[in-house]
Design a protein around this motif. Sequence first.
Motif, PDB file in Angstrom:
ATOM      1  N   VAL A  26      -2.189  -3.320   4.192  1.00  0.00           N
ATOM      2  CA  VAL A  26      -3.015  -2.498   3.527  1.00  0.00           C
ATOM      3  C   VAL A  26      -3.984  -1.045   4.566  1.00  0.00           C
ATOM      4  CG1 VAL A  26      -5.524  -3.499   3.694  1.00  0.00           C
ATOM      5  CG2 VAL A  26      -3.820  -5.374   3.228  1.00  0.00           C
ATOM      6  N   GLU A  27      -3.895  -0.336   3.316  1.00  0.00           N
ATOM      7  CA  GLU A  27      -4.801   0.646   3.881  1.00  0.00           C
ATOM      8  C   GLU A  27      -5.932   1.688   2.829  1.00  0.00           C
ATOM      9  OE1 GLU A  27      -1.538   4.077   3.905  1.00  0.00           O
ATOM     10  OE2 GLU A  27       0.390   2.853   4.904  1.00  0.00           O
ATOM     11  N   SER A  28      -6.622   1.931   3.986  1.00  0.00           N
ATOM     12  CA  SER A  28      -7.712   1.683   2.541  1.00  0.00           C
ATOM     13  C   SER A  28      -9.106   2.501   3.505  1.00  0.00           C
ATOM     14  CB  SER A  28      -8.738   0.065   2.967  1.00  0.00           C
ATOM     15  OG  SER A  28      -9.671   0.699   1.940  1.00  0.00           O
ATOM     16  N   GLY A  29      -9.848   3.098   3.197  1.00  0.00           N
ATOM     17  CA  GLY A  29     -11.027   4.215   4.047  1.00  0.00           C
ATOM     18  C   GLY A  29     -11.779   4.324   2.953  1.00  0.00           C
ATOM     19  N   PRO A  30     -12.978   4.546   3.748  1.00  0.00           N
ATOM     20  CA  PRO A  30     -13.950   4.508   2.490  1.00  0.00           C
ATOM     21  C   PRO A  30     -13.653   5.964   1.602  1.00  0.00           C
ATOM     22  CG  PRO A  30     -15.367   3.774   4.878  1.00  0.00           C
ATOM     23  CD  PRO A  30     -13.279   3.895   5.169  1.00  0.00           C
ATOM     24  N   GLY A  31     -14.180   5.740  -0.036  1.00  0.00           N
ATOM     25  CA  GLY A  31     -14.016   7.406  -0.642  1.00  0.00           C
ATOM     26  C   GLY A  31     -12.706   7.351  -0.236  1.00  0.00           C
ATOM     27  N   LYS A  32     -11.430   6.778  -0.234  1.00  0.00           N
ATOM     28  CA  LYS A  32     -10.580   6.907  -0.245  1.00  0.00           C
ATOM     29  C   LYS A  32      -9.424   6.245  -1.421  1.00  0.00           C
ATOM     30  CE  LYS A  32     -10.221   9.667   4.581  1.00  0.00           C
ATOM     31  NZ  LYS A  32      -9.571   9.514   6.268  1.00  0.00           N
ATOM     32  N   GLY A  33      -9.808   5.371  -1.215  1.00  0.00           N
ATOM     33  CA  GLY A  33      -9.396   4.280  -1.878  1.00  0.00           C
ATOM     34  C   GLY A  33      -8.210   2.971  -1.125  1.00  0.00           C
ATOM     35  N   THR A  34      -7.801   2.361  -1.736  1.00  0.00           N
ATOM     36  CA  THR A  34      -7.214   1.520  -1.337  1.00  0.00           C
ATOM     37  C   THR A  34      -5.770   1.301  -1.558  1.00  0.00           C
ATOM     38  OG1 THR A  34      -8.918   0.065  -1.070  1.00  0.00           O
ATOM     39  CG2 THR A  34      -7.121  -0.913  -1.041  1.00  0.00           C
ATOM     40  N   CYS A  35      -4.670   1.107  -0.781  1.00  0.00           N
ATOM     41  CA  CYS A  35      -3.226   1.309  -1.148  1.00  0.00           C
ATOM     42  C   CYS A  35      -2.740  -0.368  -0.637  1.00  0.00           C
ATOM     43  CB  CYS A  35      -2.286   2.011  -0.915  1.00  0.00           C
ATOM     44  SG  CYS A  35      -0.348   2.030  -0.917  1.00  0.00           S
ATOM     45  N   VAL A  36      -2.327  -1.268  -1.272  1.00  0.00           N
ATOM     46  CA  VAL A  36      -2.207  -2.862  -0.472  1.00  0.00           C
ATOM     47  C   VAL A  36      -0.509  -2.867  -0.856  1.00  0.00           C
ATOM     48  CG1 VAL A  36      -1.714  -5.082  -0.971  1.00  0.00           C
ATOM     49  CG2 VAL A  36      -3.875  -3.467  -1.388  1.00  0.00           C
ATOM     50  N   SER A  37       0.504  -3.349  -0.298  1.00  0.00           N
ATOM     51  CA  SER A  37       2.058  -2.801  -0.107  1.00  0.00           C
ATOM     52  C   SER A  37       2.173  -4.769  -0.061  1.00  0.00           C
ATOM     53  CB  SER A  37       2.490  -2.242   0.711  1.00  0.00           C
ATOM     54  OG  SER A  37       2.938  -2.467   1.911  1.00  0.00           O
ATOM     55  N   LEU A  38       3.671  -4.792  -0.670  1.00  0.00           N
ATOM     56  CA  LEU A  38       4.503  -6.273  -0.214  1.00  0.00           C
ATOM     57  C   LEU A  38       5.500  -5.770  -0.677  1.00  0.00           C
ATOM     58  CD1 LEU A  38       3.085  -7.781  -4.192  1.00  0.00           C
ATOM     59  CD2 LEU A  38       2.327  -7.915  -1.732  1.00  0.00           C
ATOM     60  N   CYS A  39       6.635  -6.428   1.106  1.00  0.00           N
ATOM     61  CA  CYS A  39       7.436  -5.891   1.325  1.00  0.00           C
ATOM     62  C   CYS A  39       8.314  -7.188   0.937  1.00  0.00           C
ATOM     63  CB  CYS A  39       7.468  -5.126   2.709  1.00  0.00           C
ATOM     64  SG  CYS A  39       9.270  -4.161   2.722  1.00  0.00           S
ATOM     65  N   PHE A  40       9.129  -6.899  -0.163  1.00  0.00           N
ATOM     66  CA  PHE A  40       9.780  -8.476  -0.656  1.00  0.00           C
ATOM     67  C   PHE A  40      11.919  -7.998   0.163  1.00  0.00           C
ATOM     68  CE2 PHE A  40       6.477  -9.022  -3.464  1.00  0.00           C
ATOM     69  CZ  PHE A  40       6.460 -10.162  -3.722  1.00  0.00           C
ATOM     70  N   PRO A  41      12.196  -9.026   0.879  1.00  0.00           N
ATOM     71  CA  PRO A  41      13.751  -8.808   1.182  1.00  0.00           C
ATOM     72  C   PRO A  41      14.653  -8.356  -0.401  1.00  0.00           C
ATOM     73  CG  PRO A  41      12.788 -11.012   0.899  1.00  0.00           C
ATOM     74  CD  PRO A  41      12.107 -10.398   0.675  1.00  0.00           C
ATOM     75  N   LEU A  42      14.952  -7.710  -0.202  1.00  0.00           N
ATOM     76  CA  LEU A  42      16.621  -7.423  -0.761  1.00  0.00           C
ATOM     77  C   LEU A  42      17.093  -8.730  -1.155  1.00  0.00           C
ATOM     78  CD1 LEU A  42      16.811  -3.181  -0.132  1.00  0.00           C
ATOM     79  CD2 LEU A  42      15.170  -4.746  -2.631  1.00  0.00           C
TER      80      LEU A  42
END
Length: 455
Positions: free
Chosen positions: A429-445
């Motif tokens: 989870v990467e987020s900051g006020p006024g910068k939006g949010t980016c949530v990543s799901l890392c699955f095993p290949l």
Amino acid sequence: MTLWPRSLIARILLIELAAIAIAAVALPVLLTTFLRTEAERYEQRTLQSQAHAIAGSIARASGKPAVRLDPMVARIYASPYDGRAFVVADRDGRPIDGSPEADLVPWRAAPRGEAPASFRAGAFVGVSLPVWSGTDRLWVIVTQDRTGPGAILDDVVRGFIRRYDPVLVSILLLLPLINSALIARLVFAVRAASQQAATIGPHSLDVRLEEAGLPLEVAPLARATNALLVRLQASFRSQSEFVANVTHELRTPLAVHQLELESVADPAVRARLRQSANRLGHVVAQLQDLATLEVMAEDRFETFDAGLLAQETIGLHAPSILAAGDTIALDSPPVPIWIRGNRVLAGLALANLITNASRHTPPGTAIEVQVTADGVLRVQDNGPGIAASDPEEATKRYWRADHQRSDGAGLGLSIVRRIMDVHQGRLGVESGPGKGTCVSLCFPLAGDAEVTSPS
């Protein structure tokens, strides 16, 4: 600070080393004492046997006592002086007969009493045996010089101790090594059981600790742990069934309630009631997803295309997102990205992220779903960001950014985290006020062998 180690093996070795040090000093001393005592007893028995043999050889010749030694005894005292000698003395202490070297020994220091007696004079030991020859009282005195070549008992004792000490110390030092090997084998069995226990989680409660190979003292702990796992498994199953039953019972009256809302004449009241019903429906859906996740097993994993999953999930939710005034786009490689997991759960996780991005952002938010070649699914928006000092806090169950305006129970991202735990993947989870949010799901290949025939 204590010097006593916490390790069981270290404690045992420390005690054994202390015992070895004590034994290495005490045992030779005790053994030397025992050997010397036994040697002196043997020496006294030998001297007494020779004294009796000499006493039996006393005869009278011309009315006077004389010694006629047995040939075997005579050979002992006829050899060159080796520390042994005998004297036959009368009542006045005059020698009547004796071995050729009798004048070299202190036989006069021998007691001449009514009973046999042992004595010691300097380096000499001996016995004094009273006998009668007719009316004459005589004493047979047999001596042994311990420094003479015939006295080998002390040499035997010293030689034995010199050879015994290294053997004793070697054996004592082998004991902690053998014990360490035996203890280490048991510790490895306990460590293997501990590692097995560490792998047990909510989705592997059917695993039981192996009791074979464990020490008898540890086996009850393994049995108690297995019994605890049985109770936990039953508790988890009951909890999941309860949540599933509750959500099932709520869905039907909630659907009826939503239909009856359309008959409310006042548009404002109808809108408020519809909003409340939608919020309640969302909570019920999250509870149902959570119940499904608790009972979903890893043996239902399959190989699927992450890009196709993202495309299908976006297609299902695009109408509601567009109706809310937001936009959604997909950025995926042209080739399939094969990942290994549970397709239903993976779709549920991605759907949670997409709906969260739309629900918790103002209208007009741009949502983008990215699929990368390393099996990562990202959901990014340009909204206000997560209202938390640490974005990772939002993944905790029941966390809500705004208790007044939230339309959920704080289960969304926690459900996603549980899904990633099941897949042994990562949630970022990467987020900051006024910068939006980016949530990543890392699955095993998926591996090459799995890609050749995807499910």
